[in-house]
Write a protein that holds these residues in place. Structure first.
Motif, PDB file in Angstrom:
ATOM      1  N   LEU A 128      11.209  56.740  14.222  1.00 55.95           N
ATOM      2  CA  LEU A 128      11.748  56.894  15.577  1.00 55.95           C
ATOM      3  C   LEU A 128      12.284  55.542  16.072  1.00 55.95           C
ATOM      4  O   LEU A 128      11.690  54.494  15.798  1.00 55.95           O
ATOM      5  CB  LEU A 128      10.654  57.387  16.526  1.00 55.95           C
ATOM      6  N   PRO A 129      13.385  55.589  16.834  1.00 56.53           N
ATOM      7  CA  PRO A 129      13.953  54.336  17.340  1.00 56.53           C
ATOM      8  C   PRO A 129      12.971  53.604  18.252  1.00 56.53           C
ATOM      9  O   PRO A 129      12.289  54.233  19.060  1.00 56.53           O
ATOM     10  CB  PRO A 129      15.171  54.793  18.142  1.00 56.53           C
ATOM     11  N   ARG A 130      12.925  52.290  18.127  1.00 54.31           N
ATOM     12  CA  ARG A 130      12.101  51.476  19.028  1.00 54.31           C
ATOM     13  C   ARG A 130      12.762  51.373  20.392  1.00 54.31           C
ATOM     14  O   ARG A 130      13.974  51.491  20.515  1.00 54.31           O
ATOM     15  CB  ARG A 130      11.962  50.063  18.457  1.00 54.31           C
ATOM     16  N   THR A 131      11.965  51.177  21.411  1.00 47.00           N
ATOM     17  CA  THR A 131      12.498  50.865  22.742  1.00 47.00           C
ATOM     18  C   THR A 131      13.000  49.420  22.698  1.00 47.00           C
ATOM     19  O   THR A 131      12.284  48.528  22.219  1.00 47.00           O
ATOM     20  CB  THR A 131      11.384  51.008  23.799  1.00 47.00           C
ATOM     21  N   THR A 132      14.207  49.227  23.190  1.00 49.17           N
ATOM     22  CA  THR A 132      14.773  47.875  23.101  1.00 49.17           C
ATOM     23  C   THR A 132      14.219  46.955  24.194  1.00 49.17           C
ATOM     24  O   THR A 132      13.818  47.416  25.269  1.00 49.17           O
ATOM     25  CB  THR A 132      16.314  47.897  23.214  1.00 49.17           C
ATOM     26  N   ASP A 165      11.777  50.055  12.938  1.00 51.47           N
ATOM     27  CA  ASP A 165      11.692  48.714  12.339  1.00 51.47           C
ATOM     28  C   ASP A 165      11.140  48.814  10.917  1.00 51.47           C
ATOM     29  O   ASP A 165      11.265  47.879  10.129  1.00 51.47           O
ATOM     30  CB  ASP A 165      10.827  47.766  13.201  1.00 51.47           C
ATOM     31  N   TRP A 166      10.540  49.969  10.579  1.00 52.40           N
ATOM     32  CA  TRP A 166       9.991  50.197   9.242  1.00 52.40           C
ATOM     33  C   TRP A 166      10.875  51.147   8.425  1.00 52.40           C
ATOM     34  O   TRP A 166      10.449  51.628   7.369  1.00 52.40           O
ATOM     35  CB  TRP A 166       8.592  50.821   9.353  1.00 52.40           C
ATOM     36  N   GLU A 167      12.088  51.433   8.901  1.00 53.75           N
ATOM     37  CA  GLU A 167      12.995  52.409   8.256  1.00 53.75           C
ATOM     38  C   GLU A 167      12.995  52.280   6.731  1.00 53.75           C
ATOM     39  O   GLU A 167      13.263  51.201   6.188  1.00 53.75           O
ATOM     40  CB  GLU A 167      14.419  52.207   8.799  1.00 53.75           C
ATOM     41  N   GLY A 168      12.692  53.369   6.064  1.00 53.54           N
ATOM     42  CA  GLY A 168      12.747  53.405   4.596  1.00 53.54           C
ATOM     43  C   GLY A 168      11.505  52.889   3.897  1.00 53.54           C
ATOM     44  O   GLY A 168      11.273  53.179   2.722  1.00 53.54           O
ATOM     45  N   ARG A 169      10.668  52.139   4.616  1.00 52.93           N
ATOM     46  CA  ARG A 169       9.555  51.454   3.957  1.00 52.93           C
ATOM     47  C   ARG A 169       8.406  52.399   3.594  1.00 52.93           C
ATOM     48  O   ARG A 169       7.530  52.030   2.796  1.00 52.93           O
ATOM     49  CB  ARG A 169       9.007  50.341   4.867  1.00 52.93           C
ATOM     50  N   PHE A 170       8.403  53.598   4.160  1.00 49.99           N
ATOM     51  CA  PHE A 170       7.290  54.517   3.890  1.00 49.99           C
ATOM     52  C   PHE A 170       7.762  55.804   3.231  1.00 49.99           C
ATOM     53  O   PHE A 170       7.039  56.798   3.211  1.00 49.99           O
ATOM     54  CB  PHE A 170       6.509  54.795   5.181  1.00 49.99           C
ATOM     55  N   ASP A 171       8.955  55.754   2.657  1.00 53.48           N
ATOM     56  CA  ASP A 171       9.523  56.952   2.020  1.00 53.48           C
ATOM     57  C   ASP A 171       8.667  57.445   0.846  1.00 53.48           C
ATOM     58  O   ASP A 171       8.742  58.619   0.487  1.00 53.48           O
ATOM     59  CB  ASP A 171      10.957  56.683   1.549  1.00 53.48           C
ATOM     60  N   GLU A 172       7.850  56.557   0.288  1.00 55.37           N
ATOM     61  CA  GLU A 172       6.985  56.971  -0.840  1.00 55.37           C
ATOM     62  C   GLU A 172       6.029  58.105  -0.441  1.00 55.37           C
ATOM     63  O   GLU A 172       5.562  58.858  -1.285  1.00 55.37           O
ATOM     64  CB  GLU A 172       6.171  55.772  -1.356  1.00 55.37           C
TER      65      GLU A 172
END
Ligand code: CTP
Length: 140
Positions: A112-116, A95-102
């Motif tokens: 990692l994928p979230r549990t649906t 859900d945070w994909e890309g947001r912490f690439d810094e």
């Protein structure tokens, strides 16, 4: 010694939390979890957690995959926490994909994928919807 760090509120611990922590732990030798303090959760999600910060930390500490917990007091301090704990890998839910690439300049960053189908917010909503009948205490 490969150290993994991850962050979250982990209120009303559920299977999605357990799964991501187990998968994070498998990426290294030591899993360190930053637990968002209640004040941070209030600003992040607009409500206080059900469990206190101390209880959420105690529950996470009881999991065999978790080696260390600490209080995350500021969302802006992630880089400082990564350095303080000398973490090799930062794990976040996708859900945070890309947001912490810094932080890729100081450690690996893995989403990692979230549990649906489950979240603390959904649990709270589902529990709130339960309408006990007067005789419900007689059954289990
Ligand atoms: N997480 C997960 N699968 C879920 C729910 C959460 O993998 N179904 C992961 C998140 O991606 C995060 C960690 O668990 O890495 C802690 O998430 P947290 O925000 O505390 O849990 P949520 O259930 O998403 O809480 P809320 O509904 O309050 O946002």
């Amino acid at each position: 010694m490969k150290k993994i760090i991850t962050f979250g509120t982990y209120d009303l611990l559920h299977i999605g939390h357990v799964r991501i922590l187990q998968r994070a732990a498998e990426l290294g030798d030591r899993l360190i979890v930053g637990v968002s303090c209640s004040e941070l959760n209030r600003s992040k999600k607009g409500r206080a957690p059900v469990y206190t910060t101390e209880d959420r930390m105690a529950i996470l500490s009881a999991l065999s995959c978790v080696d260390e917990v600490f209080v995350e007091r500021s969302l802006e301090a992630k880089g400082d926490y990564i350095k303080q704990f000398d973490a090799d890998v930062l794990v976040m839910g996708d859900d945070w994909e890309g947001r912490f690439d810094e932080f890729k300049s100081i450690c690996s960053v893995v989403y990692l994928p979230r549990t649906t189908g489950i979240s603390t917010s959904k649990l709270i909503a589902d529990i709130s919807d339960i309408n006990p009948t007067p005789e419900s205490h007689l059954t289990d």
